[in-house]
Scaffold this motif. Structure first.
Motif, PDB file in Angstrom:
ATOM      1  N   GLN A 189     -11.322  30.957  12.995  1.00 61.15           N
ATOM      2  CA  GLN A 189     -11.417  29.495  13.002  1.00 61.15           C
ATOM      3  C   GLN A 189     -11.042  28.914  11.644  1.00 61.15           C
ATOM      4  O   GLN A 189     -10.344  27.905  11.556  1.00 61.15           O
ATOM      5  CB  GLN A 189     -12.823  29.050  13.377  1.00 61.15           C
ATOM      6  CG  GLN A 189     -13.155  29.246  14.834  1.00 61.15           C
ATOM      7  CD  GLN A 189     -14.597  28.895  15.152  1.00 61.15           C
ATOM      8  OE1 GLN A 189     -15.422  28.715  14.252  1.00 61.15           O
ATOM      9  NE2 GLN A 189     -14.908  28.800  16.432  1.00 61.15           N
ATOM     10  N   LYS A 190     -11.505  29.552  10.593  1.00 62.42           N
ATOM     11  CA  LYS A 190     -11.212  29.104   9.227  1.00 62.42           C
ATOM     12  C   LYS A 190      -9.706  29.190   8.949  1.00 62.42           C
ATOM     13  O   LYS A 190      -9.112  28.255   8.405  1.00 62.42           O
ATOM     14  CB  LYS A 190     -11.987  30.007   8.256  1.00 62.42           C
ATOM     15  CG  LYS A 190     -12.070  29.556   6.856  1.00 62.42           C
ATOM     16  CD  LYS A 190     -12.999  30.534   6.109  1.00 62.42           C
ATOM     17  CE  LYS A 190     -13.164  30.206   4.682  1.00 62.42           C
ATOM     18  NZ  LYS A 190     -14.015  31.171   3.993  1.00 62.42           N
ATOM     19  N   LEU A 191      -9.075  30.298   9.330  1.00 62.76           N
ATOM     20  CA  LEU A 191      -7.636  30.468   9.127  1.00 62.76           C
ATOM     21  C   LEU A 191      -6.842  29.481   9.978  1.00 62.76           C
ATOM     22  O   LEU A 191      -5.824  28.943   9.532  1.00 62.76           O
ATOM     23  CB  LEU A 191      -7.222  31.906   9.456  1.00 62.76           C
ATOM     24  CG  LEU A 191      -7.726  32.984   8.507  1.00 62.76           C
ATOM     25  CD1 LEU A 191      -7.402  34.364   9.065  1.00 62.76           C
ATOM     26  CD2 LEU A 191      -7.141  32.812   7.120  1.00 62.76           C
ATOM     27  N   ASN A 192      -7.309  29.222  11.201  1.00 65.88           N
ATOM     28  CA  ASN A 192      -6.640  28.272  12.083  1.00 65.88           C
ATOM     29  C   ASN A 192      -6.651  26.869  11.471  1.00 65.88           C
ATOM     30  O   ASN A 192      -5.645  26.166  11.497  1.00 65.88           O
ATOM     31  CB  ASN A 192      -7.308  28.266  13.456  1.00 65.88           C
ATOM     32  CG  ASN A 192      -6.550  27.467  14.477  1.00 65.88           C
ATOM     33  OD1 ASN A 192      -5.395  27.130  14.288  1.00 65.88           O
ATOM     34  ND2 ASN A 192      -7.199  27.170  15.578  1.00 65.88           N
ATOM     35  N   LYS A 193      -7.790  26.471  10.908  1.00 62.93           N
ATOM     36  CA  LYS A 193      -7.892  25.155  10.266  1.00 62.93           C
ATOM     37  C   LYS A 193      -6.932  25.063   9.079  1.00 62.93           C
ATOM     38  O   LYS A 193      -6.241  24.055   8.898  1.00 62.93           O
ATOM     39  CB  LYS A 193      -9.319  24.884   9.825  1.00 62.93           C
ATOM     40  CG  LYS A 193      -9.496  23.509   9.201  1.00 62.93           C
ATOM     41  CD  LYS A 193     -10.920  23.264   8.774  1.00 62.93           C
ATOM     42  CE  LYS A 193     -11.161  21.901   8.181  1.00 62.93           C
ATOM     43  NZ  LYS A 193     -10.141  21.333   7.375  1.00 62.93           N
ATOM     44  N   GLU A 194      -6.871  26.107   8.267  1.00 58.24           N
ATOM     45  CA  GLU A 194      -5.956  26.118   7.127  1.00 58.24           C
ATOM     46  C   GLU A 194      -4.506  26.013   7.582  1.00 58.24           C
ATOM     47  O   GLU A 194      -3.702  25.306   6.970  1.00 58.24           O
ATOM     48  CB  GLU A 194      -6.140  27.385   6.291  1.00 58.24           C
ATOM     49  CG  GLU A 194      -7.351  27.346   5.403  1.00 58.24           C
ATOM     50  CD  GLU A 194      -7.399  28.525   4.466  1.00 58.24           C
ATOM     51  OE1 GLU A 194      -6.410  28.771   3.752  1.00 58.24           O
ATOM     52  OE2 GLU A 194      -8.433  29.208   4.462  1.00 58.24           O
ATOM     53  N   ALA A 195      -4.166  26.728   8.647  1.00 53.08           N
ATOM     54  CA  ALA A 195      -2.799  26.689   9.167  1.00 53.08           C
ATOM     55  C   ALA A 195      -2.443  25.284   9.643  1.00 53.08           C
ATOM     56  O   ALA A 195      -1.350  24.789   9.370  1.00 53.08           O
ATOM     57  CB  ALA A 195      -2.648  27.694  10.307  1.00 53.08           C
ATOM     58  N   ARG A 196      -3.370  24.635  10.349  1.00 49.21           N
ATOM     59  CA  ARG A 196      -3.120  23.256  10.798  1.00 49.21           C
ATOM     60  C   ARG A 196      -2.926  22.327   9.622  1.00 49.21           C
ATOM     61  O   ARG A 196      -2.030  21.480   9.629  1.00 49.21           O
ATOM     62  CB  ARG A 196      -4.283  22.753  11.652  1.00 49.21           C
ATOM     63  CG  ARG A 196      -4.195  23.158  13.094  1.00 49.21           C
ATOM     64  CD  ARG A 196      -5.286  22.488  13.861  1.00 49.21           C
ATOM     65  NE  ARG A 196      -6.538  22.747  13.124  1.00 49.21           N
ATOM     66  CZ  ARG A 196      -7.727  22.835  13.642  1.00 49.21           C
ATOM     67  NH1 ARG A 196      -7.897  22.645  14.895  1.00 49.21           N
ATOM     68  NH2 ARG A 196      -8.784  23.094  12.923  1.00 49.21           N
ATOM     69  N   ASP A 197      -3.779  22.461   8.597  1.00 49.42           N
ATOM     70  CA  ASP A 197      -3.677  21.610   7.401  1.00 49.42           C
ATOM     71  C   ASP A 197      -2.355  21.814   6.681  1.00 49.42           C
ATOM     72  O   ASP A 197      -1.799  20.872   6.114  1.00 49.42           O
ATOM     73  CB  ASP A 197      -4.844  21.883   6.440  1.00 49.42           C
ATOM     74  CG  ASP A 197      -6.183  21.431   7.002  1.00 49.42           C
ATOM     75  OD1 ASP A 197      -6.195  20.655   7.981  1.00 49.42           O
ATOM     76  OD2 ASP A 197      -7.221  21.863   6.461  1.00 49.42           O
ATOM     77  N   MET A 198      -1.835  23.057   6.700  1.00 51.80           N
ATOM     78  CA  MET A 198      -0.582  23.375   6.011  1.00 51.80           C
ATOM     79  C   MET A 198       0.643  23.155   6.906  1.00 51.80           C
ATOM     80  O   MET A 198       1.770  23.216   6.430  1.00 51.80           O
ATOM     81  CB  MET A 198      -0.604  24.839   5.554  1.00 51.80           C
ATOM     82  CG  MET A 198      -1.651  25.135   4.502  1.00 51.80           C
ATOM     83  SD  MET A 198      -1.837  26.911   4.171  1.00 51.80           S
ATOM     84  CE  MET A 198      -0.236  27.318   3.544  1.00 51.80           C
ATOM     85  N   GLY A 199       0.431  22.932   8.213  1.00 52.72           N
ATOM     86  CA  GLY A 199       1.530  22.762   9.144  1.00 52.72           C
ATOM     87  C   GLY A 199       2.262  24.054   9.450  1.00 52.72           C
ATOM     88  O   GLY A 199       3.462  24.065   9.701  1.00 52.72           O
ATOM     89  N   VAL A 200       1.516  25.160   9.432  1.00 56.93           N
ATOM     90  CA  VAL A 200       2.082  26.496   9.648  1.00 56.93           C
ATOM     91  C   VAL A 200       1.656  26.992  11.030  1.00 56.93           C
ATOM     92  O   VAL A 200       0.512  26.789  11.433  1.00 56.93           O
ATOM     93  CB  VAL A 200       1.552  27.460   8.551  1.00 56.93           C
ATOM     94  CG1 VAL A 200       2.018  28.870   8.782  1.00 56.93           C
ATOM     95  CG2 VAL A 200       1.958  26.975   7.181  1.00 56.93           C
TER      96      VAL A 200
END
Length: 64
Positions: free
Chosen positions: A8-19
Motif C-alpha cells: 500500500q505504501k509503495l502504491n501510494k508513492e507510485a501514484r504520487d510520482m505518476g509511475v
C-alpha cells in the motif's frame, strides 16, 4: 509492518510520482509476490517486513 502495508505504501508513492505500479501474487514462489514499480521489479516475501528488509526492497526499486 506486514507485506500488504508495504505494498500500500509503495502504491501510494507510485501514484504520487505518476509511475505505473502492479503486484503479481501468482508469479512468486511460496508466499512471495512480484512487485513492479515503473520499469523496476523485485520479489517481496510474505509475513513481517523488517525496516532493514523494507530498505532493501526500496533500493531494488530505485527509491530512497
Amino acid at each position: 509492518m506486514k507485506r500488504n502495508q508495504l505494498i500500500q505504501k509503495l502504491n501510494k508513492e507510485a501514484r504520487d510520482m505518476g509511475v505505473p505500479f502492479s503486484v503479481n501474487m501468482g508469479r512468486g514462489k511460496g508466499g512471495h509476490c512480484i512487485v513492479f514499480f515503473g520499469d523496476m521489479q523485485t520479489t517481496v516475501k510474505s509475513g513481517e517486513i523488517t525496516p532493514m528488509y523494507e530498505k532493501l526492497i526500496r533500493k531494488q526499486l530505485g527509491l530512497k
